[in-house]
Enzyme design. Structure first.
Site, PDB file in Angstrom:
ATOM      1  N   TYR A 164      51.746  43.807  25.872  1.00 51.60           N
ATOM      2  CA  TYR A 164      52.708  42.498  26.107  1.00 51.60           C
ATOM      3  C   TYR A 164      54.274  43.155  25.762  1.00 51.60           C
ATOM      4  O   TYR A 164      54.944  42.908  26.537  1.00 51.60           O
ATOM      5  CB  TYR A 164      52.543  41.738  25.056  1.00 51.60           C
ATOM      6  CG  TYR A 164      51.158  41.002  25.257  1.00 51.60           C
ATOM      7  CD1 TYR A 164      50.898  40.055  26.264  1.00 51.60           C
ATOM      8  CD2 TYR A 164      49.893  41.298  24.669  1.00 51.60           C
ATOM      9  CE1 TYR A 164      49.528  39.630  26.552  1.00 51.60           C
ATOM     10  CE2 TYR A 164      48.607  40.809  24.947  1.00 51.60           C
ATOM     11  CZ  TYR A 164      48.366  39.726  25.876  1.00 51.60           C
ATOM     12  OH  TYR A 164      47.500  39.329  26.100  1.00 51.60           O
ATOM     13  N   ASN A 209      50.604  32.008  33.805  1.00 56.62           N
ATOM     14  CA  ASN A 209      50.522  32.645  35.134  1.00 56.62           C
ATOM     15  C   ASN A 209      50.007  31.558  36.231  1.00 56.62           C
ATOM     16  O   ASN A 209      48.635  31.596  36.157  1.00 56.62           O
ATOM     17  CB  ASN A 209      50.033  33.951  35.028  1.00 56.62           C
ATOM     18  CG  ASN A 209      49.605  34.683  36.177  1.00 56.62           C
ATOM     19  OD1 ASN A 209      50.605  34.195  37.209  1.00 56.62           O
ATOM     20  ND2 ASN A 209      49.193  35.985  36.406  1.00 56.62           N
ATOM     21  N   CYS A 215      47.509  39.439  35.004  1.00 54.87           N
ATOM     22  CA  CYS A 215      47.816  39.245  33.811  1.00 54.87           C
ATOM     23  C   CYS A 215      46.614  39.759  33.138  1.00 54.87           C
ATOM     24  O   CYS A 215      46.851  39.958  31.691  1.00 54.87           O
ATOM     25  CB  CYS A 215      47.960  38.058  33.449  1.00 54.87           C
ATOM     26  SG  CYS A 215      46.797  36.487  34.117  1.00 54.87           S
ATOM     27  N   HIS A 216      45.512  39.951  33.605  1.00 54.79           N
ATOM     28  CA  HIS A 216      44.170  40.383  33.017  1.00 54.79           C
ATOM     29  C   HIS A 216      44.671  42.051  32.502  1.00 54.79           C
ATOM     30  O   HIS A 216      44.068  42.546  31.599  1.00 54.79           O
ATOM     31  CB  HIS A 216      43.067  40.535  33.674  1.00 54.79           C
ATOM     32  CG  HIS A 216      43.065  41.398  34.925  1.00 54.79           C
ATOM     33  ND1 HIS A 216      43.622  40.585  36.077  1.00 54.79           N
ATOM     34  CD2 HIS A 216      42.830  42.551  35.444  1.00 54.79           C
ATOM     35  CE1 HIS A 216      43.729  41.469  37.100  1.00 54.79           C
ATOM     36  NE2 HIS A 216      42.932  42.772  36.833  1.00 54.79           N
ATOM     37  N   GLU A 257      38.009  47.111  37.308  1.00 56.81           N
ATOM     38  CA  GLU A 257      38.988  48.108  37.662  1.00 56.81           C
ATOM     39  C   GLU A 257      38.856  49.519  36.853  1.00 56.81           C
ATOM     40  O   GLU A 257      39.639  50.528  37.299  1.00 56.81           O
ATOM     41  CB  GLU A 257      40.247  47.705  37.250  1.00 56.81           C
ATOM     42  CG  GLU A 257      40.704  46.276  38.233  1.00 56.81           C
ATOM     43  CD  GLU A 257      42.044  45.624  38.105  1.00 56.81           C
ATOM     44  OE1 GLU A 257      42.563  46.483  37.193  1.00 56.81           O
ATOM     45  OE2 GLU A 257      42.376  44.621  38.678  1.00 56.81           O
TER      46      GLU A 257
END
Length: 182
Positions: free
Chosen positions: A101, A132, A140-141, A169
């Site tokens: 962040y 979002n 945003c993950h 991912e």
């Protein structure tokens, strides 16, 4: 300005199918709990647009696509600062990567007024990620806490979604109950 039309997109996520809002400009919204799309909301009547969106999400969830080529409609982004942060995330944090962040706050340049308070800037980014309107597509993950996974909207289901996406991912190792692609 054209209206947002909705379609349900199949998803292997713990939250179930997605509700995706589209316009003539592109994808404007993604909602994890498809049942939350208001009853009577206009449905996407363009079969080509619906097909393109459904195929793009299917390819991503199957692990065949590592980027998004769908055009985006940013109209639901709240503020100029939030758009700056989300666009920075979209452009600079690729598939399988994460950013904290605080680092995203720095990278975006949107918090010059909070230069002496990096914790406040990081918290502001966290709130922006929670608001979002384009999750998954604007990833945003991939934004994590400096000391771990961090949060994600929708409580426990949201954290399960974040873990699922980060496992897909390759950022997190699969667990024994992983139900994603090979």
């Amino acid at each position: 300005m054209d209206r947002i039309e909705w379609l349900a997109v199949p998803s292997p996520l713990p939250s179930g199918p997605l509700a995706v809002g589209v316009t003539g400009q592109g994808v404007a919204a993604v909602q994890f709990l498809a049942a939350e799309v208001p009853a009577g909301a206009p449905r996407c009547a363009d079969p080509h647009r619906a097909d393109a969106v459904t195929q793009a999400f299917a390819a991503y969830f199957a692990g065949h696509s590592r980027g998004w080529t769908l055009p985006l409609d940013w109209r639901l982004v709240g503020t100029e600062g939030q758009r700056t942060v989300l666009e920075t995330l979209y452009r600079t944090v690729g598939y399988g990567e994460t950013v904290t962040y605080g680092r995203l706050a720095e990278r975006s340049g949107a918090f010059a007024d909070l230069a002496g308070s990096p914790g406040l800037a990081a918290r502001a980014v966290g709130q922006m990620m929670g608001n979002n309107p384009l999750p998954v597509v604007v990833p945003c993950h991939r934004v994590v806490a400096a000391d771990g996974l961090g949060g994600f909207g929708s409580g426990r289901v949201g954290l399960d979604v974040k873990r699922w996406l980060l496992t897909l991912e390759g950022w997190l190792a699969p667990t024994l109950d992983w139900d994603g692609p090979g």
